[in-house]
Each structure stands twice: as structure tokens, then as C-alpha cells.
Design an enzyme around this catalytic site. Structure first.
Site, PDB file in Angstrom:
ATOM      1  N   LYS A 176      48.598  46.592  42.115  1.00  0.00           N
ATOM      2  CA  LYS A 176      48.378  48.031  42.383  1.00  0.00           C
ATOM      3  C   LYS A 176      49.147  48.391  43.655  1.00  0.00           C
ATOM      4  CE  LYS A 176      46.262  52.028  41.854  1.00  0.00           C
ATOM      5  NZ  LYS A 176      46.340  52.888  40.673  1.00  0.00           N
ATOM      6  N   ASP A 179      36.628  40.835  31.642  1.00  0.00           N
ATOM      7  CA  ASP A 179      35.395  41.421  31.098  1.00  0.00           C
ATOM      8  C   ASP A 179      35.709  42.524  30.091  1.00  0.00           C
ATOM      9  OD1 ASP A 179      33.710  39.833  32.637  1.00  0.00           O
ATOM     10  OD2 ASP A 179      32.349  41.507  33.036  1.00  0.00           O
ATOM     11  N   TYR A 211      37.142  38.780  46.374  1.00  0.00           N
ATOM     12  CA  TYR A 211      35.857  38.090  46.251  1.00  0.00           C
ATOM     13  C   TYR A 211      35.677  36.957  47.263  1.00  0.00           C
ATOM     14  CZ  TYR A 211      35.260  40.543  41.776  1.00  0.00           C
ATOM     15  OH  TYR A 211      35.123  41.495  40.803  1.00  0.00           O
ATOM     16  N   ASP A 229      44.930  50.066  36.669  1.00  0.00           N
ATOM     17  CA  ASP A 229      44.296  51.138  35.897  1.00  0.00           C
ATOM     18  C   ASP A 229      44.968  51.291  34.529  1.00  0.00           C
ATOM     19  OD1 ASP A 229      46.466  51.863  37.408  1.00  0.00           O
ATOM     20  OD2 ASP A 229      45.669  53.775  38.101  1.00  0.00           O
ATOM     21  N   ASP A 232      39.041  39.591  37.103  1.00  0.00           N
ATOM     22  CA  ASP A 232      37.636  39.657  36.684  1.00  0.00           C
ATOM     23  C   ASP A 232      37.416  40.865  35.773  1.00  0.00           C
ATOM     24  OD1 ASP A 232      34.915  39.112  36.596  1.00  0.00           O
ATOM     25  OD2 ASP A 232      34.474  40.141  38.484  1.00  0.00           O
TER      26      ASP A 232
HETATM   27  C1  LIG Z   1      29.250  37.640  38.914  1.00  0.00           C
HETATM   28  C2  LIG Z   1      29.715  36.242  38.871  1.00  0.00           C
HETATM   29  C3  LIG Z   1      28.566  35.277  38.935  1.00  0.00           C
HETATM   30  C4  LIG Z   1      30.614  35.879  37.733  1.00  0.00           C
HETATM   31  C5  LIG Z   1      31.849  36.688  37.591  1.00  0.00           C
HETATM   32  O1  LIG Z   1      31.850  37.759  37.084  1.00  0.00           O
HETATM   33  C6  LIG Z   1      33.093  36.118  38.087  1.00  0.00           C
HETATM   34  O2  LIG Z   1      33.658  35.282  37.395  1.00  0.00           O
HETATM   35  O3  LIG Z   1      33.550  36.528  39.154  1.00  0.00           O
END
Ligand SMILES: CC(C)CC(=O)C(=O)O
Ligand SMILES: NC(=O)C1=CN([C@@H]2O[C@H](COP(=O)(O)OP(=O)(O)OC[C@H]3O[C@@H](n4cnc5c(N)ncnc54)[C@H](O)[C@@H]3O)[C@@H](O)[C@H]2O)C=CC1
Length: 357
Positions: free
Chosen positions: A180, A239, A130, A211, A235
Site C-alpha cells: 500500500k 481470511d 502484528y 484494498d 492475514d
Molecule cells: C488471531 C490469531 C490467533 C490468528 C490469526 O488470525 C493470525 O494468523 O494472525
């Protein structure tokens, strides 16, 4: 002191419900939390200032942190959270996943698998996929080429593994490290080498691939205590793990950096489909308030009031639409905030009766 960023979509509604609960805490305990309000974030800010994290919001957070405060944040879209984490080196994200027994009936997972679950996902927040460099280029052949390059330094890996190790030692002594090796070999090696050279005596350490880790998380959640993972895997794990608590609307987290910097937020997003309808579930934001009180203000007891109040409210059948069962008493965001605030008062009173104070 807490700096409030109300966020976008359902953000202002769930923040407002959480602040009702904070007011009840203040009344019941005599503690006053000073609040300051910052400006728009996310896609709302992008429209006005051309960026999801505006210079004004950066100044606001800088001043709150400099004055020893933390940030209590509603959901915000675009790259807001990534720029915020990068700017303030909020390298560690904790997502607590614990049983909400009153929600067994709404869970997609059978109650027998949910009883007693209690884990924390520790996500590396400062590097990885990210925070990579990306771009799209038009090729002469007419094709379009998208590229994305991401990286980890061993020092970044070591510091997050160390946080997870210490957390596991303070909890039930079980640490799961998710990588991974076949798919992202270099970065996985960096993580597994760092793990190898770390002192893990007294800990049970598991190495899982992402996975299978997701599969195990949903099929054998009791086997997890502390899970640590690179940014994107963390992430996805957090979730998915939210499903174990019952619904996305109850999920929450805290982001932590050096010098006590902390940002508390929901696990769910801006839920624009529900914005302005008074239908969003505020319990994720309210649980993040409990996390803030415990971690940044040292108010363990008051944080417990909130968790017990939520349990009491859910057991009494009060629900927002997303967690409603056929015989539930369905209420809106605002009303749920009021009901939890009343239950917090009841928890505080019960505590006073018990200790005669
Ligand atoms: C999509 C983001 C705003 C939030 C998220 O999912 C993250 O914490 O990376
Ligand atoms: N903590 C944060 O700041 C986060 C922000 N986002 C941002 O939020 C925006 C929307 O993201 P999505 O992927 O659509 O996820 P989302 O969580 O906003 O919505 C997904 C689904 O869950 C439902 N939902 C979410 N929160 C709920 C709540 N409190 N009560 C009831 N139902 C709820 C929504 O109605 C929708 O059907 C994007 O801009 C994204 O970047 C996404 C995740 C976390």
C-alpha cells in the site's frame, strides 16, 4: 513425529476428529505417526500461567522440533500464535485456497467464479504490524493516546519474497505482491525495491494495493496463483480468500521456519460460541492434517486420500451445520471425523485396486 496442541474453544473437538482421520491413514498405509501431547495454549493458558505461550509449551515445541517433528495445532487465542511464530522464527505462512466443488452451493460467490480456483497466500509472519511495539498513555488533558510502531528489515522482506518467487516458479508462474504505497510508504518501498532487485524472469508479476487486491480476489479469483504480502495484509487476504472455499470452517494453513520447523493450524479461530456442542466443522483441521502429511512427512498420496475423501463425503451430502444445504445430511464434528475416516479407507482401497498392490 507430531506434537499435538489441542487448543481451546472447539480446538479439542476438531483435533480429535482429525486424529480419527490420521488413524484411518495409519491403518490403510501401515505408517505410524508418533504423537506427543503438549499443554494448554492461548487464553486457556493465560488463565493458568499468565501467558498465552507458557514456558512448558515452549519446551514442548523445542523438543518436538529438536527430534525432527512438527506441531499440529488447534486454534488458540490471545497473542499465542504471534509469540509462537516469533519464538521459532516461523516467518512464512502458507494458506492454500482451492476449489471445493461440492460446496459451490453454499458459497456466497457465484459458482462460475469458483471453478478451478487454486492459489496460495504467502504471508510474512515474523515482523510487521502484528509484531510491533504498542502502548496506551493517559494524556494530561484527559485524552488517551494509543501508539503502535512496526518495522520491516530488508532481509526479512527478501527472504519471504524469495519463498514466494520459488513457489510461483514451481506452480503456474504468476506472482502478486500486495502493498500500500500511499498508506504505508516506507514499508511498501522496501517491499517493492526488494521485488525490483529480485530475479523474476519467467514470472508474471503483479503489484496490487491491499484494498484493490481484496476486491480482485473476490471478483476475479482465477487471476491469482501465488500472492505474497506483509503480515497484516496477508492475514486479511487469507481470511477473505477462505470465502472462496465455501466457509471459514474449512480454512487451514501451515507456518514454516528454518530447519524444517512447521506448525499446522486452522484458518478459523476457537469459535467459542460452538465449543462443546459437537457442531464445529472439522474439515479445516482435517485439511491441515493433509498439509502436514504432505509437507512434513512427504506423504503425498496419503494427503491426496484426505482431499479426495473430503470431496467424496461432501458430494454424498454429509455436512456440518455451517455448510449445510436444504437437502444435506447434517452431522456433528465427531461424526464428520468418522465419515471422512471411512472415506479415507475407501480412497486407500480404490488406490490399491487401481495399482493392484
Ligand atoms: C488471531 C490469531 C490467533 C490468528 C490469526 O488470525 C493470525 O494468523 O494472525
Ligand atoms: N488459528 C488460530 O489459532 C486462530 C485463533 N483465533 C482466535 O480464536 C478466537 C475467536 O476468534 P474469532 O475472530 O471469533 O473467529 P472464529 O473463527 O473463532 O469465529 C468466527 C465465526 O466463525 C464460526 N466458526 C469458526 N470456526 C468454525 C468451525 N470450525 N465450524 C463452524 N463455524 C466456525 C464461529 O462459530 C463464529 O461464528 C480469538 O481468541 C482469536 O484470537 C482466531 C483466528 C485463528
Amino acid at each position: 513425529m507430531a506434537g499435538i496442541l489441542t487448543g481451546e474453544g472447539v480446538g479439542p473437538e476438531v483435533i480429535s476428529a482429525a486424529l480419527q482421520v490420521l488413524q484411518a491413514i495409519e491403518q490403510a498405509s501401515g505408517i505410524a505417526v508418533q504423537l506427543r501431547y503438549g499443554g494448554p495454549i492461548g487464553l486457556a493458558a493465560l488463565r493458568d500461567s499468565g501467558t498465552c505461550l507458557s514456558p512448558e509449551v515452549i519446551d514442548f515445541c523445542t523438543n518436538v522440533f529438536a527430534d525432527g517433528g512438527c506441531i499440529f495445532c488447534g486454534p488458540g487465542g490471545g497473542d499465542f500464535v504471534y509469540r509462537l511464530r516469533e519464538r521459532f522464527d516461523l516467518y512464512c505462512k502458507f494458506t492454500p485456497i482451492h476449489e471445493l466443488a461440492a460446496l459451490h452451493g453454499v458459497s456466497r460467490i457465484k459458482p462460475a467464479y469458483l471453478a478451478g480456483i487454486d492459489m496460495i497466500v504467502v504471508r510474512e509472519n515474523s515482523a510487521g504490524l502484528y509484531l510491533g511495539d504498542s502502548g496506551i498513555e493517559n494524556l494530561p488533558c484527559g485524552d488517551r493516546l494509543a501508539t503502535h510502531q512496526f518495522r520491516y528489515k530488508s532481509s526479512q522482506v527478501e527472504r519471504i519474497l524469495d519463498v514466494a518467487r520459488r513457489l510461483a516458479q514451481a506452480r503456474r508462474g504468476s506472482l502478486t505482491v500486495v502493498t500500500k504505497p500511499g498508506g504505508i510508504p516506507a514499508i511498501s518501498s522496501l517491499w517493492l525495491d526488494a521485488l525490483e532487485s529480485m530475479e523474476t524472469e519467467g514470472l508474471t508479476v503483479r503489484r496490487l494495493e491491499i484494498d484493490y487486491a481484496i476486491y480482485q480476489l473476490l471478483s476475479a479469483p482465477h487471476e491469482f496463483d501465488v500472492i505474497v504480502a506483509p503480515n497484516m495484509f496477508g492475514d486479511v487476504l487469507s481470511d477473505a480468500a477462505a470465502l472462496l472455499m465455501g466457509a471459514r470452517g474449512v480454512s487451514y494453513s501451515g507456518n514454516f521456519g528454518p530447519a524444517g520447523r512447521a506448525v499446522y493450524q486452522t484458518g478459523h479461530g476457537a469459535a467459542k460460541d460452538l465449543a462443546g456442542t459437537n457442531q464445529a466443522n472439522p474439515l479445516g483441521q482435517i485439511q491441515s492434517l493433509a498439509m502436514m502429511l504432505r509437507e512434513s512427512f512427504g506423504l503425498q498420496e496419503q494427503a491426496q486420500w484426505i482431499h479426495r475423501a473430503i470431496d467424496r463425503v461432501l458430494r454424498a451430502g454429509w455436512r456440518t451445520l455451517d455448510i449445510a444445504e436444504p437437502d444435506s445430511r447434517v452431522v456433528g464434528t465427531r461424526e464428520m471425523g468418522e465419515i471422512v475416516a471411512d472415506a479415507v479407507q475407501a480412497e486407500a482401497d480404490a488406490g490399491q485396486l487401481m495399482y493392484g498392490s
